[in-house]
Design an enzyme around this catalytic site. Structure first.
Site, PDB file in Angstrom:
ATOM      1  N   ARG A 117       4.542 -16.760  -7.531  1.00 50.97           N
ATOM      2  CA  ARG A 117       4.365 -18.013  -7.968  1.00 50.97           C
ATOM      3  C   ARG A 117       3.594 -18.564  -8.844  1.00 50.97           C
ATOM      4  NH1 ARG A 117       8.708 -20.009  -4.283  1.00 50.97           N
ATOM      5  NH2 ARG A 117       9.711 -21.958  -4.658  1.00 50.97           N
ATOM      6  N   ARG A 140      23.628 -27.784  -2.373  1.00 58.67           N
ATOM      7  CA  ARG A 140      23.170 -26.706  -0.986  1.00 58.67           C
ATOM      8  C   ARG A 140      22.554 -27.823   0.042  1.00 58.67           C
ATOM      9  NH1 ARG A 140      19.089 -22.317  -1.595  1.00 58.67           N
ATOM     10  NH2 ARG A 140      17.526 -23.928  -2.077  1.00 58.67           N
TER      11      ARG A 140
HETATM   12  P1  B4P Z   1      12.361 -19.862  -2.015  1.00 57.26           P
HETATM   13  O1  B4P Z   1      12.979 -20.460  -0.257  1.00 57.26           O
HETATM   14  O2  B4P Z   1      11.598 -19.708  -2.454  1.00 57.26           O
HETATM   15  O3  B4P Z   1      13.188 -22.037  -2.435  1.00 57.26           O
HETATM   16  P2  B4P Z   1      14.246 -22.148  -4.251  1.00 57.26           P
HETATM   17  O4  B4P Z   1      13.262 -21.942  -4.875  1.00 57.26           O
HETATM   18  O5  B4P Z   1      14.925 -23.171  -3.806  1.00 57.26           O
HETATM   19  O6  B4P Z   1      15.461 -20.581  -4.480  1.00 57.26           O
HETATM   20  P3  B4P Z   1      16.596 -20.483  -4.009  1.00 57.26           P
HETATM   21  O7  B4P Z   1      16.949 -18.538  -4.092  1.00 57.26           O
HETATM   22  O8  B4P Z   1      16.468 -20.693  -2.561  1.00 57.26           O
HETATM   23  O9  B4P Z   1      18.025 -21.169  -3.934  1.00 57.26           O
HETATM   24  P4  B4P Z   1      18.910 -20.225  -5.033  1.00 57.26           P
HETATM   25  O10 B4P Z   1      18.275 -20.154  -6.701  1.00 57.26           O
HETATM   26  O11 B4P Z   1      19.539 -19.114  -4.538  1.00 57.26           O
HETATM   27  O12 B4P Z   1      11.211 -21.730  -1.436  1.00 57.26           O
HETATM   28  C1  B4P Z   1      11.615 -23.092  -1.320  1.00 57.26           C
HETATM   29  C2  B4P Z   1      10.108 -23.631  -0.846  1.00 57.26           C
HETATM   30  O13 B4P Z   1       8.939 -22.766  -0.807  1.00 57.26           O
HETATM   31  C3  B4P Z   1       8.920 -24.424  -1.929  1.00 57.26           C
HETATM   32  O14 B4P Z   1       9.203 -25.532  -2.686  1.00 57.26           O
HETATM   33  C4  B4P Z   1       7.605 -24.154  -1.540  1.00 57.26           C
HETATM   34  O15 B4P Z   1       7.077 -24.932  -0.513  1.00 57.26           O
HETATM   35  C5  B4P Z   1       7.360 -22.633  -0.616  1.00 57.26           C
HETATM   36  N1  B4P Z   1       7.188 -21.458  -0.900  1.00 57.26           N
HETATM   37  C6  B4P Z   1       8.186 -20.316  -1.193  1.00 57.26           C
HETATM   38  N2  B4P Z   1       7.415 -19.287  -1.443  1.00 57.26           N
HETATM   39  C7  B4P Z   1       6.037 -20.191  -2.219  1.00 57.26           C
HETATM   40  C8  B4P Z   1       5.331 -19.427  -2.904  1.00 57.26           C
HETATM   41  N3  B4P Z   1       5.502 -18.022  -3.549  1.00 57.26           N
HETATM   42  N4  B4P Z   1       3.532 -19.742  -2.888  1.00 57.26           N
HETATM   43  C9  B4P Z   1       3.853 -21.111  -2.454  1.00 57.26           C
HETATM   44  N5  B4P Z   1       5.196 -21.358  -1.771  1.00 57.26           N
HETATM   45  C10 B4P Z   1       6.651 -20.329  -1.544  1.00 57.26           C
HETATM   46  O16 B4P Z   1      20.703 -21.083  -4.935  1.00 57.26           O
HETATM   47  C11 B4P Z   1      20.843 -22.547  -4.956  1.00 57.26           C
HETATM   48  C12 B4P Z   1      21.539 -23.548  -4.689  1.00 57.26           C
HETATM   49  O17 B4P Z   1      22.574 -23.213  -5.894  1.00 57.26           O
HETATM   50  C13 B4P Z   1      22.827 -22.471  -3.316  1.00 57.26           C
HETATM   51  O18 B4P Z   1      23.229 -23.307  -3.340  1.00 57.26           O
HETATM   52  C14 B4P Z   1      23.724 -21.857  -4.418  1.00 57.26           C
HETATM   53  O19 B4P Z   1      24.733 -21.219  -3.545  1.00 57.26           O
HETATM   54  C15 B4P Z   1      23.344 -22.260  -5.440  1.00 57.26           C
HETATM   55  N6  B4P Z   1      24.216 -20.944  -6.980  1.00 57.26           N
HETATM   56  C16 B4P Z   1      23.211 -20.125  -6.638  1.00 57.26           C
HETATM   57  N7  B4P Z   1      24.311 -19.368  -8.181  1.00 57.26           N
HETATM   58  C17 B4P Z   1      24.804 -20.165  -8.619  1.00 57.26           C
HETATM   59  C18 B4P Z   1      25.902 -20.393  -9.272  1.00 57.26           C
HETATM   60  N8  B4P Z   1      25.516 -19.730 -10.515  1.00 57.26           N
HETATM   61  N9  B4P Z   1      26.767 -21.367  -9.818  1.00 57.26           N
HETATM   62  C19 B4P Z   1      26.870 -22.365  -8.520  1.00 57.26           C
HETATM   63  N10 B4P Z   1      25.730 -22.628  -8.242  1.00 57.26           N
HETATM   64  C20 B4P Z   1      24.819 -21.702  -7.852  1.00 57.26           C
END
Ligand code: B4P
Length: 193
Positions: free
Chosen positions: A89, A128
């Site tokens: 990131r 979500r």
């Molecule tokens: P993450 O867990 O990585 O979360 P995210 O970016 O929100 O994405 P995620 O993968 O969970 O969601 P998705 O898009 O699949 O990070 C959370 C936190 O952790 C960060 O803010 C940070 O604080 C920390 N962190 C993590 N990694 C880090 C790093 N490398 N460095 C520093 N800090 C870090 O899905 C989202 C929703 O959309 C779901 O409900 C899904 O069902 C829906 N969805 C998906 N595809 C869809 C579609 N085609 N149409 C409709 N809905 C859809």
């Protein structure tokens, strides 16, 4: 080995698509978000410190997430490949990942970015948040801060992988299966290079 960085803003579908890719290509799924949430669940010191930052939509320090990825790479010496979800990131994390893979004579095959408009991202995350129990999905200001952090600190990584000719972007809008089909086509093309 097939080593894919799945890239995109919060809510773009990285976690959702990773689960499908893991089955299709027999890869090990490494999600720093999931690893951090499991530390929080277990109540470790690292988890307690990370929770404060995550609840505000801020990034956890580079050293913490790099250390977690290092451990997971070492724990899977016979993997056929990895899918990196939510990591790297920052540029520091990208450089560390390159170094870790070089140590085992490996490299990133391709970064694939899922492109989705901000309004759709906010809608998905708040939806979500209704039943995920994730504090960072429940408050619109925190969701918007996560999108800002992505623009300010993470989006620049496109250039990092573009300069290595390893960047592809696809449309992340549409049904989960439609997006998966686009992703699979990109991976097929990357494997042929
Ligand atoms: P993450 O867990 O990585 O979360 P995210 O970016 O929100 O994405 P995620 O993968 O969970 O969601 P998705 O898009 O699949 O990070 C959370 C936190 O952790 C960060 O803010 C940070 O604080 C920390 N962190 C993590 N990694 C880090 C790093 N490398 N460095 C520093 N800090 C870090 O899905 C989202 C929703 O959309 C779901 O409900 C899904 O069902 C829906 N969805 C998906 N595809 C869809 C579609 N085609 N149409 C409709 N809905 C859809």
């Amino acid at each position: 080995m097939l080593n894919i960085v799945l890239f995109g803003p919060p809510g773009a579908g990285k976690g959702t698509q990773s689960k499908k890719l893991v089955n299709e290509y027999n890869l090990v799924h490494l999600s720093t978000g999931d690893l951090l949430r499991s530390e929080i669940k277990e109540g470790t010191e690292l988890g307690l410190r990370a929770k404060v930052l995550m609840d505000e939509g801020r990034l956890v320090p580079d050293e913490v997430v790099i250390g977690m990825i290092r451990n997971k790479l070492n724990a899977n010496p016979n993997a056929e490949g990895f899918i990196f979800d939510g990591f790297p990131r920052t540029e520091k994390q990208a450089e560390a990942l390159d170094n870790l893979l070089t140590e085992v004579n490996e490299s990133i095959t391709r970064m694939i970015a899922l492109e989705v408009e901000d309004a759709e991202l906010v809608e998905r995350l708040l939806e979500r948040g209704k039943d995920s129990g994730r504090a960072d999905d429940q408050d619109e200001n925190v969701v918007k801060n996560r999108l800002k952090v992505y623009q300010d600190e993470t989006a620049i990584l496109k250039n990092y992988y573009q300069s290595q000719s390893k960047f592809t972007s696809i449309n992340g809008f549409g049904s989960i299966d439609e997006v998966f089909e686009r992703l699979s086509n990109s991976i097929r093309a990357a494997k042929e290079v």
